[in-house]
Design a protein around this motif. Structure first.
Motif, PDB file in Angstrom:
ATOM      1  N   LEU A 158       0.843  -1.206   0.000  1.00 13.75           N
ATOM      2  CA  LEU A 158       0.000   0.000   0.000  1.00 13.75           C
ATOM      3  C   LEU A 158       0.876   1.252   0.000  1.00 13.75           C
ATOM      4  N   THR A 159       0.582   2.185  -0.887  1.00 17.30           N
ATOM      5  CA  THR A 159       1.441   3.367  -1.025  1.00 17.30           C
ATOM      6  C   THR A 159       0.694   4.688  -0.851  1.00 17.30           C
ATOM      7  N   ARG A 160      -0.636   4.654  -0.733  1.00 16.81           N
ATOM      8  CA  ARG A 160      -1.392   5.901  -0.547  1.00 16.81           C
ATOM      9  C   ARG A 160      -1.558   6.215   0.937  1.00 16.81           C
ATOM     10  N   TYR A 161      -1.436   7.512   1.241  1.00 16.17           N
ATOM     11  CA  TYR A 161      -1.569   7.993   2.627  1.00 16.17           C
ATOM     12  C   TYR A 161      -2.856   7.496   3.280  1.00 16.17           C
ATOM     13  N   GLU A 162      -3.987   7.717   2.604  1.00 14.25           N
ATOM     14  CA  GLU A 162      -5.272   7.370   3.215  1.00 14.25           C
ATOM     15  C   GLU A 162      -5.391   5.867   3.472  1.00 14.25           C
ATOM     16  N   ASP A 163      -4.955   5.061   2.498  1.00 14.72           N
ATOM     17  CA  ASP A 163      -5.052   3.598   2.653  1.00 14.72           C
ATOM     18  C   ASP A 163      -4.174   3.112   3.806  1.00 14.72           C
ATOM     19  N   VAL A 164      -2.950   3.682   3.873  1.00  8.74           N
ATOM     20  CA  VAL A 164      -2.021   3.281   4.932  1.00  8.74           C
ATOM     21  C   VAL A 164      -2.615   3.617   6.297  1.00  8.74           C
ATOM     22  N   ARG A 165      -3.166   4.841   6.424  1.00  7.50           N
ATOM     23  CA  ARG A 165      -3.776   5.216   7.701  1.00  7.50           C
ATOM     24  C   ARG A 165      -4.972   4.332   8.033  1.00  7.50           C
ATOM     25  N   ARG A 166      -5.773   4.012   7.013  1.00  8.92           N
ATOM     26  CA  ARG A 166      -6.938   3.143   7.249  1.00  8.92           C
ATOM     27  C   ARG A 166      -6.524   1.780   7.799  1.00  8.92           C
TER      28      ARG A 166
END
Lengths: 407, 66
Positions: A47-55
């Motif tokens: 996972l490389t997107r900020y939102e996905d990583v935080r989720r």
């Protein structure tokens, strides 16, 4: 899990000295949730997107426990090290066990409590710089400063003798080395636990005369039957390694990045009100926990338009999240004036760094004075000769030889 | 209408970022280091800081509602 099979990229990908692997940037555009081949032959999702990583990092349905089926293995040494931890430190546990252990320590790292330590930490910074000045150039700022400061601070807090630093610094390094012989990685882990168990025994002899974190843990948690001696040792082990190995690398990479951006270094000298933002930018830009975070889905979960299945391994890369241009414009630019609030350099979710107030005070204390004391501080060797710890779970540098013109 | 700050203390992990960001609005209790709201209807001058606290809270246990 997927038929992309062998065409998938392999983990870990080669990083740059000051940036995560360039593939992360491309993948964030084309395949932000993409299968990767892990070193043990299994697959996981990167996972490389900020939102996905935080989720993912804040969703309890993703486990951080290496014993959970499907947990992504980043290297043979790492898994040997994790398996030799008995009992596991609470950082590898999921709620509710994790919550129970963490809450035994949260009061120790309360923001106001750490703030109250600031004068002592600032004094320690000055003392170390006095010693460096007396020694004269060139000096390895990793050994004599970057590593020395957090090591002495966490030793004092815990009640671990500073004189034992060589022993625990070496074991900590070995524990974090992803390319070490697995048997050696396991041995370093076991040696460290033995050392701390022995120290625990020493503490029992002076239990009424000392007041340090280890002693408080014994009195308020072990003596009450809440946790075992082994549990306490596992906690101390975690706090000791997390308390020195991470901050030391951040201090040294922070110094190095300011030396490479002299205009920003000068701005910091003129305007100390920039220090707090500068420290946050260092945490974002360097994201030394460049192997965080492995997780495994314990249920079917949808994140970022992707359906994860129970048992799917996930690598939610905070290093990639911190370079997401939708959150941090021109993310590859080091800029102490940027608003890097919201970075995930300390992780995210229930496992986010417990000692972050301490790390911040240490770093802020360093950058408040270092360039005031040594305005012409510079590399004593060409940048190409600086060795980066690419193979360590905690990224950093192997040495920072610096020079200056003595007054 | 007054904007109100609320927290789900049971979710808190004591990262302390809210106290760092908005010390006039948040504190940590002495016993467990968990979040407590000391000003649930902060003046507008504090609103940006509260929004930052909402953003940086690792367990998203801070809410700032109309």
């Amino acid at each position: 899990m997927t038929d992309k099979g062998s065409s998938a990229p392999s983990f870990p990908m080669k990083r740059c000295p000051f940036s995560p692997p360039p593939e992360y940037e491309q993948l964030r555009e084309s395949d932000p949730i993409t299968p990767i081949n892990m070193p043990d032959g299994n697959q996981a999702w990167l996972l490389t997107r900020y939102e996905d990583v935080r989720r993912v990092l804040s969703d309890p349905r993703f486990s951080t426990n290496p014993k959970s089926t499907g947990y992504p293995v980043i290297s043979p040494a790492r898994i040997a090290q994790l398996q030799s931890e008995n009992p596991q430190p609470f950082i590898r546990l999921d709620p509710p066990d994790h919550t129970r252990y963490r809450r035994m320590l949260t009061a120790e790292f309360v923001y106001a409590h750490i703030e109250a330590m600031r004068p002592t930490i600032e004094k320690r910074v000055e003392e170390l710089l006095d010693e460096i000045e007396a020694k004269g150039p060139p000096v390895d700022f990793l050994q004599d400063f970057g590593l020395a400061l957090p090591t002495s601070v966490i030793s004092d807090i815990l009640g671990v003798p500073y004189s034992d630093r060589e022993f625990f610094q070496e074991r900590s390094k070995a524990k974090l080395n992803m390319t070490l012989d697995p048997a050696e990685a396991a041995k370093a882990t076991i040696d460290m636990r033995e050392f701390l168990d022995q120290l625990y025994g020493e503490k029992l002899k002076t239990i009424d005369k000392t007041d340090d974190l280890i002693t408080r843990l014994i009195k308020t948690r072990v003596d009450t039957g809440e946790i075992s001696r082994q549990d306490a040792v596992a906690m101390i082990d975690l706090l000791l390694i997390a308390g020195h190995e991470t901050t030391s690398n951040m201090i040294c990479l922070g110094i190095l990045s300011l030396l490479m951006h002299p205009d920003q270094k000068d701005a910091l000298i003129v305007d100390p009100s920039l220090i707090d933002d500068a420290v946050e930018e260092m945490l974002r830009y360097h994201t030394i926990l460049h192997m965080v975070g492995p997780r495994v889905a314990t249920d079917d979960v949808e994140v970022g338009g992707h359906q994860f299945h129970k048992g799917d391994g996930v690598m939610a890369m905070i290093s990639a999240a911190n370079r997401d241009p939708s959150i941090f414009p021109e993310p590859d630019k080091f800029d102490i004036r940027r608003r890097s609030k919201g970075h995930v350099g300390f992780g995210f979710g229930v496992h986010q760094c417990l000692g972050q107030p301490l790390a911040r005070v240490e770093m802020q204390s360093v950058f408040k004075v270092i360039f005031q004391r040594f305005p012409d501080l510079r590399l004593a060797v060409p940048l190409e000769d600086i060795e980066f710890n690419t193979n360590a779970v905690v990224y950093g540098i192997a040495g920072l030889p610096l020079t200056w013109t003595p007054r | 209408m007054t904007r109100r700050v609320t927290v789900e203390q049971e979710k808190c992990v004591g990262s302390g970022q809210c106290v760092m960001t908005a010390p006039k609005v948040f504190a940590q209790d002495d016993k467990l280091g968990l979040v407590v709201v000391i000003d649930s209807t902060p003046p507008e001058s504090e609103h940006d800081a509260v929004r930052d606290a909402v953003l940086t809270c690792p367990v998203q246990c801070i809410h700032f509602d109309e």
